[in-house]
Structures are given as structure tokens and as C-alpha cells.
Scaffold this motif. Structure first.
Motif, PDB file in Angstrom:
ATOM      1  N   ILE A  90       0.817  -1.211   0.000  1.00 23.58           N
ATOM      2  CA  ILE A  90       0.000   0.000   0.000  1.00 23.58           C
ATOM      3  C   ILE A  90       0.851   1.261   0.000  1.00 23.58           C
ATOM      4  O   ILE A  90       0.445   2.300  -0.536  1.00 23.58           O
ATOM      5  CB  ILE A  90      -0.961  -0.004   1.218  1.00 23.58           C
ATOM      6  N   ARG A  91       2.051   1.201   0.571  1.00 22.43           N
ATOM      7  CA  ARG A  91       2.950   2.361   0.593  1.00 22.43           C
ATOM      8  C   ARG A  91       4.131   2.199  -0.365  1.00 22.43           C
ATOM      9  O   ARG A  91       5.014   3.051  -0.409  1.00 22.43           O
ATOM     10  CB  ARG A  91       3.498   2.568   2.002  1.00 22.43           C
ATOM     11  N   ARG A  92       4.124   1.124  -1.138  1.00 21.71           N
ATOM     12  CA  ARG A  92       5.258   0.835  -2.024  1.00 21.71           C
ATOM     13  C   ARG A  92       4.904   0.994  -3.498  1.00 21.71           C
ATOM     14  O   ARG A  92       5.782   0.893  -4.349  1.00 21.71           O
ATOM     15  CB  ARG A  92       5.765  -0.589  -1.776  1.00 21.71           C
ATOM     16  N   MET A 130      -1.043   4.486  -7.859  1.00 20.00           N
ATOM     17  CA  MET A 130      -1.946   4.899  -6.784  1.00 20.00           C
ATOM     18  C   MET A 130      -3.025   5.856  -7.298  1.00 20.00           C
ATOM     19  O   MET A 130      -4.158   5.849  -6.815  1.00 20.00           O
ATOM     20  CB  MET A 130      -1.157   5.558  -5.644  1.00 20.00           C
ATOM     21  N   SER A 166      -7.045   5.212  -6.556  1.00 15.93           N
ATOM     22  CA  SER A 166      -7.856   6.143  -5.766  1.00 15.93           C
ATOM     23  C   SER A 166      -9.308   6.249  -6.237  1.00 15.93           C
ATOM     24  O   SER A 166     -10.235   6.187  -5.417  1.00 15.93           O
ATOM     25  CB  SER A 166      -7.212   7.531  -5.740  1.00 15.93           C
ATOM     26  N   PHE A 185       2.318  11.474  -1.375  1.00 19.86           N
ATOM     27  CA  PHE A 185       2.317  10.984   0.010  1.00 19.86           C
ATOM     28  C   PHE A 185       0.912  11.060   0.627  1.00 19.86           C
ATOM     29  O   PHE A 185       0.530  10.211   1.445  1.00 19.86           O
ATOM     30  CB  PHE A 185       3.329  11.752   0.859  1.00 19.86           C
ATOM     31  N   GLY A 215      -1.129   8.121  -0.750  1.00 23.16           N
ATOM     32  CA  GLY A 215      -0.783   6.889  -0.048  1.00 23.16           C
ATOM     33  C   GLY A 215      -1.441   6.799   1.318  1.00 23.16           C
ATOM     34  O   GLY A 215      -1.942   5.741   1.715  1.00 23.16           O
ATOM     35  N   GLN A 216      -1.446   7.923   2.062  1.00 24.66           N
ATOM     36  CA  GLN A 216      -2.083   7.928   3.379  1.00 24.66           C
ATOM     37  C   GLN A 216      -3.583   7.665   3.281  1.00 24.66           C
ATOM     38  O   GLN A 216      -4.147   6.894   4.070  1.00 24.66           O
ATOM     39  CB  GLN A 216      -1.830   9.273   4.066  1.00 24.66           C
ATOM     40  N   SER A 261      -4.334   4.043   2.369  1.00 20.42           N
ATOM     41  CA  SER A 261      -4.098   3.173   3.515  1.00 20.42           C
ATOM     42  C   SER A 261      -5.249   3.244   4.516  1.00 20.42           C
ATOM     43  O   SER A 261      -5.771   2.213   4.953  1.00 20.42           O
ATOM     44  CB  SER A 261      -2.784   3.560   4.193  1.00 20.42           C
ATOM     45  N   SER A 262      -5.692   4.460   4.874  1.00 21.90           N
ATOM     46  CA  SER A 262      -6.758   4.611   5.873  1.00 21.90           C
ATOM     47  C   SER A 262      -8.093   4.086   5.347  1.00 21.90           C
ATOM     48  O   SER A 262      -8.820   3.387   6.059  1.00 21.90           O
ATOM     49  CB  SER A 262      -6.892   6.074   6.293  1.00 21.90           C
ATOM     50  N   SER A 318      -1.630  -5.767   6.718  1.00 20.77           N
ATOM     51  CA  SER A 318      -0.503  -5.426   5.849  1.00 20.77           C
ATOM     52  C   SER A 318      -0.773  -5.781   4.388  1.00 20.77           C
ATOM     53  O   SER A 318      -0.021  -5.337   3.498  1.00 20.77           O
ATOM     54  CB  SER A 318       0.761  -6.147   6.326  1.00 20.77           C
ATOM     55  N   SER A 372      -3.556  -3.770   0.334  1.00 24.80           N
ATOM     56  CA  SER A 372      -3.414  -3.384  -1.075  1.00 24.80           C
ATOM     57  C   SER A 372      -4.096  -4.399  -1.988  1.00 24.80           C
ATOM     58  O   SER A 372      -4.694  -4.023  -3.002  1.00 24.80           O
ATOM     59  CB  SER A 372      -1.937  -3.258  -1.434  1.00 24.80           C
TER      60      SER A 372
END
Length: 361
Positions: A245-247, A253, A257, A269, A272-273, A276-277, A338, A341
Motif C-alpha cells: 500500500i505504501r510501495r 496509486m 484512488s 504521500f 498513499g495515506q 491506507s486509511s 498489511s 493493497s
């Protein structure tokens, strides 16, 4: 003279009688007790609280009568405006009811120390939807702050209901139309996501996992629906690089979205946040739904649950929705936080070729 004498005699007789009975008269002419005896029945029958309640009922009945007459007038003379007016009235009722429910849920969370993920599924879904509605309503509230700006707000709401109004204030036909529009905007990103996965597969060092990822993408692109086991077989690729999810790359991304109705027009950034949330929130909702059971959802809840997870449920039957949602939960219930994604990519894997997906319109 005789009349006045008889009147005087009767008064003296009354004074004497009261003095002999209860000895309550002072100075032989006045008794508060006697006066109160006459006033008490009046107090009982005409208390101020009863008068206020009666007056409030009267005013309420008159207002209701006037409102009914006004609605009848609008319905006959201005049917289109009446539909808009009726939708707004009912929308505010629903909004106030939801606000009461949110207050109850928040109170329970604060008093009992309950976390979001431990709430019942329906409470979790109501909190999630209310939060999104509130965010959408904030710009409209800000616009309406200046004096006389409310007239501009009404004009904007009339001409741009999809962009400015929350679903509480959509007519039934608008709800179907706007959901279809939003779904078509989301479905445009299905193929870019699959192309992005194919390109990213070149970075996978494990040959077996690389082939499984390519085969899965090819299967979806050919119009077939993958099984839950085929999706879960590549889960390890979505917990770290290159598809965690952050990679993920920023471009990838930006295509993910819109699958969650999130804007891609933000710095990388922040995207990504938000992914994730929102992904973790969706995973927690799935766990709550698994505890409740798909069969416990009514038709409206079932369609809304499918729509949130990528399916245009308005064109499907109830049994089709239930079957699809059960397959979704097979994947979701096996994932860790984890691996969220993979849950987001499953919106494409599971809905792209299902009846009601973009290829079936």
C-alpha cells in the motif's frame, strides 16, 4: 331597607358558621382558607402547564393543516417544484435521524471504550457514510455563510445536485442515475490498473509469483472472472514492494484512488495515506460484515455493500449480489492489515467482468 338587613344577616350567619366549624376566620370578616377552597378546583382544572400543552397542540395542528394545504397547492400547480420540495423535506428528516444515530454510536464508543473495528457492522457503515457526507457538505455550508448567499446556494443545488448534494437530497431517479455515473467514472480505471500490474510484474523476482500475477491479469482482461484462490495465491506481493500500500508507484496509486471515490489530484504521500486509511476501514467493515453474515442484510444494505466494493448492484438481482459479496468476503477474510493493497486491487479483479461491470453495459 329590608333587603339590606336580610343581606347583612346572611353574611353574619356565614361568618358565625365558619367560626364554629373550623375556627379559620380571623377578625370575623376574612378567611384565606375559605377563599382557597373556592380557588383550588379552578387551579386543578386550569393549570398553566395544561394550558401551555393545549395551546402547543392547537398551534401544531394549525401548522400541520397549513403545511398540508401548501403541499397540495404545490403538487397541483408546480409538480416539479413539489418533487424538489418533498425531497428536501424528507432528506432533512433522514439527516436528523442519522445525526441522532451517530450521536448514540459516538456516545457508546466514548462511554464503553469501544473502537471502530469492534462496532456492529451497521454502526460502522453508518459512521463511514456520515463522515463522507459531512465532508461533501462542508463546501456548500461555507458558500452559504455570506449574507444573501443562500439564494446562490439554492441555484447551485438545483443545477448541480450530483456534485453538491449528499444522497439524502437526491430523488429516487437521481440516486439510480448518479450511482451509475459514479460507477462508470470508477470503471474507467479498471484497465489502467491491470496494465499497471502487468508492468509492475517485471519487478517481481520470484518467477512463479510473476507468472501467477500475469496469468491473473490476462484472465481478467480476457473477460473471465477469477476465483478467490487465484487472487489469494499472489497475496505476498501486496504486503511489501512492489505492490504494498505504501510501495506502489504514484501513477498506480492515482488509478487506485478513484476505485474508492477518492480524488487522485493530490501529492503522492497524501494519496498513499488516504488509500491506507480507507483500505483499512474497508477491511474492518468486511470483518464486521463477516460477523453479521451476508444473509442478515436487507436488499438496500446488500446493494450498497456491493456498490462500495466495486459492483454496480442496481442492475443485478438480490441473489447475484449475495453470491458476489460472499466471494468478496472469501478473499477479504483471509487478508491481514498489511495486505490491504490486495483488497483494493480485488475491486478490479472481482468486478471488472461480473454482470453489472463495465464490460456488461
Amino acid at each position: 331597607m329590608a333587603l339590606s338587613c336580610s343581606s347583612l344577616c346572611s353574611q353574619l350567619s356565614l361568618i358565625r358558621h365558619c367560626r364554629l366549624g373550623k375556627n379559620r376566620i380571623t377578625h370575623g370578616l376574612y378567611s384565606p382558607y375559605v377563599v382557597c377552597q373556592f380557588r383550588l378546583p379552578l387551579c386543578r382544572h386550569y393549570s398553566s402547564s395544561e394550558v401551555r400543552r393545549g395551546f402547543a397542540r392547537y398551534v401544531a395542528s394549525k401548522l400541520q393543516w397549513a403545511n398540508t394545504k401548501y403541499e397540495d397547492f404545490l403538487k397541483k400547480r408546480f409538480p416539479r417544484f413539489f418533487l424538489l420540495y418533498h425531497t428536501f423535506v424528507e432528506g432533512f428528516k433522514l439527516l436528523f435521524r442519522d445525526a441522532k444515530d451517530i450521536r448514540r454510536i459516538k456516545g457508546k464508543m466514548w462511554s464503553d471504550g469501544v473502537k471502530f473495528q469492534d462496532l456492529p457492522y451497521r454502526d460502522m457503515e453508518k459512521l463511514r457514510q456520515f463522515r463522507r457526507d459531512l465532508i461533501k457538505a462542508i463546501p456548500l455550508v461555507i458558500i452559504s455563510i455570506p449574507p444573501f448567499a443562500n439564494y446562490l446556494v439554492f441555484v447551485l443545488m438545483y443545477f448541480f445536485p450530483r456534485q453538491l448534494l449528499i444522497p439524502h437530497f437526491w430523488t429516487p431517479s437521481q440516486q439510480l442515475e448518479f450511482r451509475r455515473v459514479y460507477h462508470s467514472l470508477r470503471a474507467r480505471h479498471h484497465w489502467p490498473v491491470l496494465k499497471g500490474l502487468e508492468c509492475t510484474s517485471q519487478q517481481v523476482k520470484n518467477g512463479h509469483l510473476q507468472r501467477q500475477l500475469k496469468d491473473l491479469c490476462s484472465k481478467v482482461q480476457s473477460g473471465a472472472n477469477p476465483k478467490a484462490s487465484e487472487i489469494l495465491a499472489i497475496r505476498s506481493l501486496f504486503s511489501g514492494p512492489p505492490l504494498g500500500i505504501r510501495r506502489m508507484s504514484v501513477d498506480h496509486m492515482r488509478h487506485i484512488s478513484p476505485l474508492l471515490f477518492l480524488t487522485p489530484r493530490l501529492p503522492g504521500f497524501l494519496i498513499g495515506q488516504r488509500l491506507s486509511s480507507h483500505g483499512l476501514e474497508l477491511l474492518q467493515l468486511d470483518r464486521g460484515l463477516s460477523r453479521l453474515g451476508v444473509h442478515q442484510l436487507n436488499d438496500s444494505e446488500l446493494r450498497q455493500a456491493c456498490y462500495l466494493r466495486g459492483l454496480n448492484a442496481d442492475v443485478l438481482g438480490v441473489n447475484q449480489c449475495r453470491e458476489w459479496l460472499s466471494q468478496w468476503l472469501q478473499v477479504s477474510s483471509s487478508l491481514k492489515d498489511s495486505e490491504v493493497s490486495l483488497l483494493l486491487h480485488s475491486i478490479v479483479f472481482l468486478s471488472a467482468n461480473y454482470p453489472g461491470g463495465p464490460s456488461h453495459h
